[in-house]
Scaffold this motif. Sequence first.
Motif, PDB file in Angstrom:
ATOM      1  N   LYS A 173       0.533  -1.461   0.337  1.00 58.70           N
ATOM      2  CA  LYS A 173       0.177   0.219   0.319  1.00 58.70           C
ATOM      3  C   LYS A 173       0.491   1.474  -0.239  1.00 58.70           C
ATOM      4  O   LYS A 173       0.066   1.872  -0.423  1.00 58.70           O
ATOM      5  N   GLU A 174       1.954   1.388   0.577  1.00 55.44           N
ATOM      6  CA  GLU A 174       2.778   2.334   0.574  1.00 55.44           C
ATOM      7  C   GLU A 174       4.125   1.656  -0.080  1.00 55.44           C
ATOM      8  O   GLU A 174       4.385   0.627   0.053  1.00 55.44           O
ATOM      9  N   ALA A 175       4.880   3.235  -0.741  1.00 57.85           N
ATOM     10  CA  ALA A 175       6.177   2.810  -1.761  1.00 57.85           C
ATOM     11  C   ALA A 175       7.232   2.499  -0.806  1.00 57.85           C
ATOM     12  O   ALA A 175       7.172   3.310   0.143  1.00 57.85           O
ATOM     13  N   LEU A 176       7.983   2.018  -0.851  1.00 58.68           N
ATOM     14  CA  LEU A 176       9.076   1.693   0.151  1.00 58.68           C
ATOM     15  C   LEU A 176      10.318   3.006  -0.553  1.00 58.68           C
ATOM     16  O   LEU A 176      10.353   3.741  -1.718  1.00 58.68           O
ATOM     17  N   LYS A 177      10.854   4.000   1.299  1.00 64.41           N
ATOM     18  CA  LYS A 177      11.760   4.689   0.994  1.00 64.41           C
ATOM     19  C   LYS A 177      12.915   4.526   1.743  1.00 64.41           C
ATOM     20  O   LYS A 177      13.004   3.739   2.229  1.00 64.41           O
ATOM     21  N   PRO A 178      13.395   5.521   1.400  1.00 61.72           N
ATOM     22  CA  PRO A 178      15.179   5.546   1.231  1.00 61.72           C
ATOM     23  C   PRO A 178      15.520   5.660   2.896  1.00 61.72           C
ATOM     24  O   PRO A 178      14.219   6.987   3.684  1.00 61.72           O
TER      25      PRO A 178
END
Length: 153
Positions: free
Chosen positions: A81-86
Amino acid sequence: MAITLLAVSFASKPVSTPTTVTAPRSGNPAPRVAAYCQKQSGKKVGNGDCWTLADEAFKSAGATRPGSDMRVWGREVNPAKEALKPGDVIEFRNAWFSDGTITGSAHTAVVVTGGSREKFSIAEQNWGKKNVRIREMDLTKLVSGSVTVYRPQ
């Protein structure tokens, strides 16, 4: 007298814009966590254990964990549901992927380039010489085991 003159002199001069900007210690620590891990590529961090990389990155970034559990790094994220972020931290548990990637009973890695669950990069260590390496991941290839993603707060 010199202090007074210095203060008056400083106040009357225009403030110049610095050429190098350093991220403040307040605010979202995740970008600093990712940047720390990227700078460690090829190096051994701490004792070389996987979780040590994330732990040292947190210390460097001024980030704190929400509790005393060594394997919890922030708010849990659902990569569907959420993009992976640095800066996101991934905990693998007996994970086996169809591309042949296998983790141990517990393995920690840090996302260094974000994206979808199909394409992102992680920094990890504790493989071979225990030096940090960066590689691409695809969570949709998970066949067995589990993956939990945390976002530093």
